[in-house]
Scaffold this motif. Structure first.
Motif, PDB file in Angstrom:
ATOM      1  N   LYS A  53      44.986  47.354  41.459  1.00 42.89           N
ATOM      2  CA  LYS A  53      44.524  46.112  40.808  1.00 42.89           C
ATOM      3  C   LYS A  53      44.418  46.466  39.189  1.00 42.89           C
ATOM      4  O   LYS A  53      45.040  45.565  38.369  1.00 42.89           O
ATOM      5  CB  LYS A  53      43.276  45.614  41.173  1.00 42.89           C
ATOM      6  N   ARG A  54      43.904  47.580  38.801  1.00 40.71           N
ATOM      7  CA  ARG A  54      43.585  48.052  37.337  1.00 40.71           C
ATOM      8  C   ARG A  54      45.183  48.184  36.759  1.00 40.71           C
ATOM      9  O   ARG A  54      45.333  47.777  35.578  1.00 40.71           O
ATOM     10  CB  ARG A  54      42.765  49.242  37.267  1.00 40.71           C
ATOM     11  N   THR A  55      46.085  48.818  37.739  1.00 35.71           N
ATOM     12  CA  THR A  55      47.382  49.189  36.870  1.00 35.71           C
ATOM     13  C   THR A  55      48.052  47.771  36.571  1.00 35.71           C
ATOM     14  O   THR A  55      48.696  47.518  35.821  1.00 35.71           O
ATOM     15  CB  THR A  55      47.788  49.629  38.112  1.00 35.71           C
ATOM     16  N   GLU A  56      47.769  46.577  37.697  1.00 37.85           N
ATOM     17  CA  GLU A  56      48.286  45.230  37.250  1.00 37.85           C
ATOM     18  C   GLU A  56      47.744  44.571  36.342  1.00 37.85           C
ATOM     19  O   GLU A  56      48.527  44.033  35.454  1.00 37.85           O
ATOM     20  CB  GLU A  56      48.055  44.519  38.634  1.00 37.85           C
ATOM     21  N   LEU A  57      46.547  44.922  36.032  1.00 42.22           N
ATOM     22  CA  LEU A  57      45.895  44.202  34.983  1.00 42.22           C
ATOM     23  C   LEU A  57      46.169  44.885  33.839  1.00 42.22           C
ATOM     24  O   LEU A  57      46.478  44.262  32.519  1.00 42.22           O
ATOM     25  CB  LEU A  57      44.202  44.352  35.044  1.00 42.22           C
ATOM     26  N   LEU A  58      46.423  45.999  33.477  1.00 35.62           N
ATOM     27  CA  LEU A  58      46.911  46.895  32.322  1.00 35.62           C
ATOM     28  C   LEU A  58      48.239  46.357  32.024  1.00 35.62           C
ATOM     29  O   LEU A  58      48.483  46.526  30.811  1.00 35.62           O
ATOM     30  CB  LEU A  58      46.741  48.272  32.575  1.00 35.62           C
ATOM     31  N   THR A  59      49.043  46.180  32.973  1.00 40.12           N
ATOM     32  CA  THR A  59      50.413  45.718  32.589  1.00 40.12           C
ATOM     33  C   THR A  59      50.282  44.407  31.670  1.00 40.12           C
ATOM     34  O   THR A  59      51.302  43.827  30.905  1.00 40.12           O
ATOM     35  CB  THR A  59      51.313  45.435  33.632  1.00 40.12           C
ATOM     36  N   LYS A  60      49.347  43.595  31.888  1.00 35.88           N
ATOM     37  CA  LYS A  60      49.182  42.340  31.268  1.00 35.88           C
ATOM     38  C   LYS A  60      48.229  42.315  30.109  1.00 35.88           C
ATOM     39  O   LYS A  60      48.415  41.594  29.298  1.00 35.88           O
ATOM     40  CB  LYS A  60      48.813  41.195  32.362  1.00 35.88           C
ATOM     41  N   PRO A  78      43.193  47.279  27.487  1.00 39.76           N
ATOM     42  CA  PRO A  78      42.087  48.025  28.462  1.00 39.76           C
ATOM     43  C   PRO A  78      40.814  47.425  28.068  1.00 39.76           C
ATOM     44  O   PRO A  78      39.768  47.236  28.733  1.00 39.76           O
ATOM     45  CB  PRO A  78      42.017  49.452  27.859  1.00 39.76           C
ATOM     46  N   THR A  79      40.695  46.685  26.918  1.00 44.69           N
ATOM     47  CA  THR A  79      39.352  46.203  26.543  1.00 44.69           C
ATOM     48  C   THR A  79      39.068  44.639  27.295  1.00 44.69           C
ATOM     49  O   THR A  79      37.966  44.179  26.827  1.00 44.69           O
ATOM     50  CB  THR A  79      39.316  46.084  24.965  1.00 44.69           C
ATOM     51  N   TYR A  80      40.112  44.175  27.972  1.00 48.44           N
ATOM     52  CA  TYR A  80      40.001  43.295  28.688  1.00 48.44           C
ATOM     53  C   TYR A  80      38.926  43.079  29.667  1.00 48.44           C
ATOM     54  O   TYR A  80      38.723  44.054  30.345  1.00 48.44           O
ATOM     55  CB  TYR A  80      41.322  42.562  29.022  1.00 48.44           C
ATOM     56  N   ARG A  81      38.004  42.212  29.755  1.00 47.12           N
ATOM     57  CA  ARG A  81      36.835  42.286  30.425  1.00 47.12           C
ATOM     58  C   ARG A  81      37.146  42.429  31.852  1.00 47.12           C
ATOM     59  O   ARG A  81      36.517  43.247  32.598  1.00 47.12           O
ATOM     60  CB  ARG A  81      35.749  40.944  30.236  1.00 47.12           C
ATOM     61  N   PRO A  82      38.011  41.686  32.486  1.00 48.81           N
ATOM     62  CA  PRO A  82      38.213  41.741  33.800  1.00 48.81           C
ATOM     63  C   PRO A  82      38.940  43.445  34.170  1.00 48.81           C
ATOM     64  O   PRO A  82      38.286  44.027  35.124  1.00 48.81           O
ATOM     65  CB  PRO A  82      39.550  40.931  34.184  1.00 48.81           C
ATOM     66  N   GLU A 109      34.105  49.233  39.009  1.00 46.46           N
ATOM     67  CA  GLU A 109      34.247  49.226  40.519  1.00 46.46           C
ATOM     68  C   GLU A 109      34.938  50.408  40.913  1.00 46.46           C
ATOM     69  O   GLU A 109      34.383  51.180  41.975  1.00 46.46           O
ATOM     70  CB  GLU A 109      34.820  48.147  41.024  1.00 46.46           C
ATOM     71  N   ILE A 110      35.809  51.060  40.123  1.00 47.95           N
ATOM     72  CA  ILE A 110      36.457  52.255  40.685  1.00 47.95           C
ATOM     73  C   ILE A 110      35.633  53.410  40.519  1.00 47.95           C
ATOM     74  O   ILE A 110      35.409  54.425  41.230  1.00 47.95           O
ATOM     75  CB  ILE A 110      37.726  52.464  39.599  1.00 47.95           C
TER      76      ILE A 110
END
Length: 496
Positions: free
Chosen positions: A297-304, A307-311, A318-319
């Motif tokens: 999930k982190r990898t997917e969010l980093l593509t979009k 890193p400072t994005y809250r989610p 959580e990791i």
């Protein structure tokens, strides 16, 4: 006036008296001198002829130190006065002893000299025996000559008498009586009787002391208190050492019990015998799957997003939490324990019980030792008193025995000394006994010599006196001095 002139003339002559005057007087009074001299010599010759003959007996006494003089003393070893040289004082003392009045009196009585003395013609009263003996002693003393010989240990004794036999007899009697007196003077009277009496008294005292010792051993029930006391003291020392050892053991046991009790209090009564650990595989698999999902999930969010994005940050948290949970699960696996009774605890409990038992036994033994020690101390006190009594008796017996042997030995020495005295073994001996003199002393030569000397003196003195008392005028000088006028002429007496 004439008398005064004569006196003046005589004084002048006295003042001018010379050897020539003596010769003149001798020439004038030659007849008087010769007659006087010859008369006195003739009288001397008559006296020398009429004097009775005198016989002189001689003897010599040797003073020596051959026999040691024992001194009476209470010492164990009798001091002995041993000297080799004879002093001049000793020789004079022995000479005075020979000349003593009592010794000469005994010689007078032994030789009956008092009967040989004649009573003087002027004594009208008769003399008794004591007066005769006294007179004979005085006469014997005058006729006796005692003189130490110089540079020797000899004393010369001589006696003059009219009878040669009597002269020798007197000296021999004097020697015998002198030896007896010398022994009596150098011997303490009654030595043997005194020492023998003292030895008997101490023998009786020794017998009484030995009987007391026998009675003491029988009555007190001890033979040798010293030995018994020594054995008792040795036993007492052993019991006291055992008591000290017991006290040390008691202290050690108490300390051991206290230590064991403290150790038992700190030990558990049970121990873990088996421990099993294992992981929870299902939980670990779930947590790892969830971690994988979070990472995807982190990898997917980093593509979009950034890193400072809250989610994205929430996924990162959580990791991290999942990883921490996995790490904690790995560190705290599942634990399975099995327990059983602790053998150390049981052994220490047994040792504690044993120590308590030994402590009780040791305390009981120490109490018994204390009772025995009190008993032996009381026995030692009794043995001390008995030993003192026995030692006092032994000292008394030993003292009596030593005194008995001392006086017995001294009595034997006194007996030997008395035997030597009876045999006349002494430090003086008659070196040359008196013998009968066969030739008399020629006294006529001495009398004649005295007569010649006396005649010479008497004739000279008589001539001087006679010449002085002669009032005649014999020379021109005397006439001139007497008349005061010169002499015109002088005529010889024979008229030539």
């Amino acid at each position: 006036m004439i008398e005064g002139t004569l006196n003046t003339h005589a004084d002048e002559e006295k003042q001018s008296f010379t050897m020539r005057d003596f010769l003149v007087i001798g020439f004038r009074q030659r007849r008087l001198i010769i007659n006087t001299f010859l008369g006195i010599v003739a009288v001397s010759a008559v006296i020398a002829f009429l004097l009775p003959k005198k016989y002189e007996a001689q003897m010599k006494i040797l003073v020596r130190h051959e026999r040691a003089e024992q001194v009476v003393s209470p010492e164990r070893e009798t001091p002995v006065q041993w000297r080799t040289e004879v002093s001049e004082e000793e020789l004079q003392s022995e000479a005075e002893l020979i000349r003593s009045k009592d010794l000469l009196g005994k010689v007078v009585v032994a030789c009956n000299l008092q009967s040989l003395n004649t009573v003087p013609f002027w004594s009208k009263a008769e003399e008794n025996d004591e007066q005769k003996i006294a007179r004979a002693v005085i006469k014997l003393e005058k006729a006796l000559t005692v003189q130490p010989i110089k540079l020797t240990n000899l004393i010369s004794v001589s006696y003059k008498a009219r009878d040669p036999q009597m002269a020798a007899k007197v000296l021999n009697s004097l020697a015998s009586l002198y030896l007896e007196k010398h022994l009596a003077m150098h011997r303490a009277p009654g030595q043997y009787e005194f020492f023998y009496q003292q030895a008997e008294e101490y023998r009786k005292a020794l017998k009484g002391a030995e009987e007391k010792l026998t009675s003491f051993s029988r009555d007190q029930g001890v033979v040798n208190p010293t030995l018994e006391k020594e054995m008792s003291v040795r036993k007492l020392a052993e019991f006291e050492a055992d008591k000290k050892a017991a006290r040390a053991t008691i202290a050690e046991s108490r300390q051991r019990i206290a230590t064991l009790g403290a150790q038992l209090a700190s030990l558990p009564n049970r121990q873990t015998t088996q421990v099993r650990t294992s992981d929870n595989p299902q939980l670990m698999q779930n947590m790892k799957s969830k971690l994988l999902e979070l990472e995807l999930k982190r990898t997917e969010l980093l593509t979009k997003f950034e890193p400072t994005y809250r989610p994205v940050q929430e996924v990162e948290q959580e990791i991290a939490a999942t990883r921490a949970a996995i790490t904690a699960a790995e560190k705290a696996p599942l634990r399975d324990e099995t327990t059983d009774r602790d053998p150390t605890y049981d052994a220490m409990r047994a040792e504690l019980a044993k120590a308590k038992t030994e402590l009780a036994a040791t305390e009981a033994r120490a109490g018994a030792m204390s009772s025995l020690i009190r008993t032996y101390r009381a026995e030692n006190e009794q043995l001390d008193r008995k030993e003192l009594l026995q030692q006092d008796m032994l000292r008394t017996a030993k003292s009596n025995e030593e005194n008995y042997m001392l006086y017995l030995r001294k009595a034997e020495e006194a007996r030997i000394s008395d035997a030597l005295d009876r045999q006349r073994f002494s430090n003086v001996v008659v070196a040359e006994p008196a013998t009968v003199p066969f030739t008399s002393q020629s006294r006529w030569l001495l009398v004649m010599a005295l007569g010649v000397v006396l005649g010479s003196l008497a004739s000279v003195i008589l001539a001087v006196v006679a010449d002085r008392w002669d009032p005649s005028l014999r020379t021109p000088e005397e006439v001139e001095s007497f008349l005061g006028s010169p002499v015109v002429a002088a005529f010889p007496k024979n008229g030539d």
